[in-house]
Enzyme design. Structure first.
Site, mmCIF file in Angstrom:
data_model
loop_
_atom_site.group_PDB
_atom_site.id
_atom_site.type_symbol
_atom_site.label_atom_id
_atom_site.label_comp_id
_atom_site.label_asym_id
_atom_site.label_seq_id
_atom_site.Cartn_x
_atom_site.Cartn_y
_atom_site.Cartn_z
ATOM 1 N N GLY A 1 -29.064 -94.580 -71.718
ATOM 2 C CA GLY A 1 -29.581 -93.517 -70.877
ATOM 3 C C GLY A 1 -29.413 -92.181 -71.581
ATOM 4 N N PRO A 2 -29.831 -91.112 -70.935
ATOM 5 C CG PRO A 2 -30.611 -89.601 -69.335
ATOM 6 C CD PRO A 2 -30.475 -91.069 -69.630
ATOM 7 C CB ILE A 3 -26.880 -86.479 -73.654
ATOM 8 C CG1 ILE A 3 -25.490 -85.904 -73.877
ATOM 9 C CG2 ILE A 3 -27.870 -85.410 -73.271
ATOM 10 C CD1 ILE A 3 -25.411 -84.916 -75.032
ATOM 11 N N GLY A 4 -25.079 -87.336 -70.930
ATOM 12 C CA GLY A 4 -24.497 -86.844 -69.696
ATOM 13 C C GLY A 4 -24.686 -87.733 -68.485
ATOM 14 C CE LYS B 1 -25.598 -92.533 -73.577
ATOM 15 N NZ LYS B 1 -25.996 -91.228 -73.096
ATOM 16 C CD GLU C 1 -24.361 -92.168 -79.393
ATOM 17 O OE1 GLU C 1 -25.442 -92.319 -79.946
ATOM 18 O OE2 GLU C 1 -24.230 -91.713 -78.242
ATOM 19 C CE1 TYR D 1 -28.624 -81.632 -80.954
ATOM 20 C CE2 TYR D 1 -26.322 -82.045 -81.467
ATOM 21 C CZ TYR D 1 -27.510 -82.448 -80.908
ATOM 22 O OH TYR D 1 -27.598 -83.668 -80.302
ATOM 23 C CG ASP E 1 -21.113 -95.280 -75.858
ATOM 24 O OD1 ASP E 1 -21.299 -95.739 -77.002
ATOM 25 O OD2 ASP E 1 -20.514 -94.205 -75.643
#
Length: 153
Positions: free
Chosen positions: A20-23, A26, A44, A56, A94
């Site tokens: 799933g997405p970050i936050g 997971k 991860e 980033y 995860d």
């Protein structure tokens, strides 16, 4: 998060991936499942990537080394799973290795992606296929709030 209501067939689900997405949670769910099922936890590890900060900060030229670092790291983790015999224990991760290629396709230019694909194809990582993938979702506002709460740059 109430995992007591989750029914997982441990006879057929030897390798479980939470995605799933970050936050979205997971890692939290993977840890709880590993604890509940007495499984091996595979997490991860983004903190060790020396190229991520530069990427980033707008360093598009850091995309390829950042992706390759993740690819090699994840491949090594999956190799250790195969060597520990997936049939004798339950493993919970995860991350899903296919997400790595998806991120690469978004972040790399075509020539970098071609090189990434050549390396990916030479690696023996496709054989570690999860028996079960749990995909988590949440509203984007909730995800952003959770990410901000972490306090990680």
């Amino acid at each position: 998060m109430n995992i007591e209501n989750i029914n997982i067939n441990c006879d057929t689900s030897r390798y479980i991936v939470v995605e799933g997405p970050i936050g979205v949670g997971k890692t939290s769910l993977a840890k709880r499942l590993a604890d509940s099922l007495s499984g091996t936890l595979v997490l991860e590890n983004i903190e060790n990537n020396p190229f991520l900060d530069r990427f980033y900060q707008g360093g598009r030229d850091s995309g390829l080394p950042a992706q390759l670092f993740f690819l090699f790291q994840r491949a090594k983790q999956l190799e250790s799973l195969r060597q520990s015999d997936l049939f004798s224990n339950i493993s919970i991760a995860d991350f899903h290795i296919e997400k790595d290629r998806l991120f690469a396709s978004v972040n790399l230019d075509p020539s970098e992606m071609a090189l990434y694909d050549q390396i990916y194809e030479k690696m023996d990582i496709k054989k570690t296929t999860p028996n079960l993938v749990i995909y988590l979702q949440a509203d984007p506002d909730i995800l952003l709030e959770r990410i901000a709460r972490r306090g990680v740059p």
